[in-house]
Design a protein around this motif. Structure first.
Motif, PDB file in Angstrom:
ATOM      1  N   ASN A  50       0.826  -1.212   0.000  1.00  0.00           N
ATOM      2  CA  ASN A  50       0.000   0.000   0.000  1.00  0.00           C
ATOM      3  C   ASN A  50       0.858   1.258   0.000  1.00  0.00           C
ATOM      4  O   ASN A  50       0.527   2.245  -0.678  1.00  0.00           O
ATOM      5  N   TYR A  53       2.283   1.763  -3.361  1.00  0.00           N
ATOM      6  CA  TYR A  53       1.261   2.261  -4.285  1.00  0.00           C
ATOM      7  C   TYR A  53       1.088   3.771  -4.156  1.00  0.00           C
ATOM      8  O   TYR A  53       1.108   4.496  -5.170  1.00  0.00           O
ATOM      9  N   ILE A  54       0.918   4.258  -2.931  1.00  0.00           N
ATOM     10  CA  ILE A  54       0.653   5.695  -2.772  1.00  0.00           C
ATOM     11  C   ILE A  54       1.881   6.528  -3.152  1.00  0.00           C
ATOM     12  O   ILE A  54       1.742   7.623  -3.715  1.00  0.00           O
ATOM     13  N   SER A  56       3.923   5.915  -5.447  1.00  0.00           N
ATOM     14  CA  SER A  56       4.051   5.927  -6.910  1.00  0.00           C
ATOM     15  C   SER A  56       2.813   6.489  -7.601  1.00  0.00           C
ATOM     16  O   SER A  56       2.731   6.496  -8.824  1.00  0.00           O
ATOM     17  N   ASP A  57       1.849   6.959  -6.795  1.00  0.00           N
ATOM     18  CA  ASP A  57       0.593   7.482  -7.330  1.00  0.00           C
ATOM     19  C   ASP A  57       0.691   9.007  -7.487  1.00  0.00           C
ATOM     20  O   ASP A  57       0.793   9.736  -6.489  1.00  0.00           O
ATOM     21  N   GLU A  59      -1.572  11.100  -8.085  1.00  0.00           N
ATOM     22  CA  GLU A  59      -2.710  11.738  -7.422  1.00  0.00           C
ATOM     23  C   GLU A  59      -2.415  11.992  -5.942  1.00  0.00           C
ATOM     24  O   GLU A  59      -2.828  13.007  -5.372  1.00  0.00           O
ATOM     25  N   PHE A  60      -1.700  11.059  -5.313  1.00  0.00           N
ATOM     26  CA  PHE A  60      -1.338  11.224  -3.907  1.00  0.00           C
ATOM     27  C   PHE A  60      -0.398  12.415  -3.735  1.00  0.00           C
ATOM     28  O   PHE A  60      -0.578  13.239  -2.830  1.00  0.00           O
ATOM     29  N   TYR A 246      -8.215  12.658  -0.686  1.00  0.00           N
ATOM     30  CA  TYR A 246      -7.612  11.464  -1.286  1.00  0.00           C
ATOM     31  C   TYR A 246      -7.926  10.228  -0.440  1.00  0.00           C
ATOM     32  O   TYR A 246      -8.290   9.168  -0.963  1.00  0.00           O
ATOM     33  N   LYS A 250     -10.204   7.003  -1.658  1.00  0.00           N
ATOM     34  CA  LYS A 250      -9.688   5.635  -1.691  1.00  0.00           C
ATOM     35  C   LYS A 250     -10.474   4.711  -0.761  1.00  0.00           C
ATOM     36  O   LYS A 250     -10.657   3.528  -1.057  1.00  0.00           O
ATOM     37  N   VAL A 259      -5.087   1.149   1.248  1.00  0.00           N
ATOM     38  CA  VAL A 259      -4.420   2.292   0.619  1.00  0.00           C
ATOM     39  C   VAL A 259      -4.782   3.583   1.363  1.00  0.00           C
ATOM     40  O   VAL A 259      -3.923   4.437   1.617  1.00  0.00           O
TER      41      VAL A 259
END
Length: 288
Positions: A50, A53-54, A56-57, A59-60, A246, A250, A259
């Protein structure tokens, strides 16, 4: 006294119980969930996936960037305006209690209700703000539907909405300043500017430290203003997304609580670090 310790713990027990259930346990639960994936009723361990993921996101990072920009601009500007207004009301206005009540009204009013009103004020076609700007032949941007203006709109609304609480607290602090300080300053011919910077501000340092801490935490947790101004969205193309928005998206919309909790832990650490640095800074200022 040792003989009173048992009674003290007995009186403290209900508070400790509720703080543990509603504050400590949710923090520990969020931290645990940040290492899990799946739905709320079927979570399984997934390690650091998790967090990977964030981080590499995009949007985050946009949410964190918007939140930091909002905090860096809105908090000091709002506090500076609050100090000036509180000092003006305290020193120049006779019936200050009326103005205190007026300024405090937005604080006890629903943010959603105020946001709906401001949505019409910020409207690009018939909004009051653009009407005033056009009277002075100034540019009248589309505050709500232009992605480049979304963050500016939130900052303006955030500054306005935080004035109420700050002014009332500062007015109380100003009343607690010993008037003898000002009497002695007048005897030595001090100007209003000198009295403000050499007496008022030093006496307000503890209050300013409290307000700065509260405003910082509130700014990092901004969500309701975005929801109200942009009708449940985060602006056009998520241009106004914030850290809490955000997390909400999620958790509630996408259905990935792991996440969301990973982002929550990161936000918690950012707030903790910002608060720690702010407290250290205010302690150093208070020594001078």
């Amino acid at each position: 006294m040792k003989q009173n310790q048992k009674k003290a713990w007995l009186f403290l027990a209900p508070t400790i119980f509720f703080v543990t259930i509603f504050s400590v346990w949710p923090i520990l639960r969020a931290f645990t969930m940040s290492f899990q994936k799946g739905s709320l009723i079927n979570l399984e361990w997934t390690g650091f996936d998790n967090y990977q993921y964030i981080f590499s996101d995009p949007e985050f990072w946009r949410a964190i960037s918007n939140t930091l920009i909002y905090t860096i601009i809105a908090v000091p500007v709002s506090l500076a305006i609050s100090i000036m207004l509180a000092w003006f009301i305290f020193s120049k206005v006779k019936h200050s209690s009326f103005f205190e009540t007026t300024f405090f009204m937005p604080y006890v009013t629903s943010t959603i209700a105020i946001g709906i009103v401001f949505r019409y004020i910020f409207n690009g076609d018939y909004g009051l703000l653009n009407y005033i700007l056009r009277l002075f032949h100034l540019p009248a941007p589309n505050w709500i539907d232009d992605p480049s203006m979304s963050l500016t709109t939130i900052i303006i609304f955030g500054i306005w909405s935080s004035l109420a609480f700050d002014i009332v607290i500062l007015m109380g602090a100003l009343r607690n300043i010993d008037p003898n300080y000002y009497t002695l300053a007048d005897m030595y011919g001090a100007s209003e500017k000198e009295k403000f910077w050499r007496i008022t501000i030093p006496q307000l340092v503890p209050t300013l430290a409290f307000l700065l801490t509260m405003n910082l935490i509130g700014a990092f947790k901004i969500y309701t203003s975005v929801y109200a101004l942009f009708n449940g969205q985060a602006g056009i193309g998520n241009s106004a997304t914030t850290a809490v928005f955000y997390i909400y998206n999620k958790f509630q919309m996408v259905g990935t609580p792991g996440v969301a909790m990973a982002a929550t832990v990161v936000l918690f650490l950012i707030i903790l670090l910002a608060t720690f640095l702010q407290r250290k800074m205010m302690k150093k200022i208070g020594r001078y």
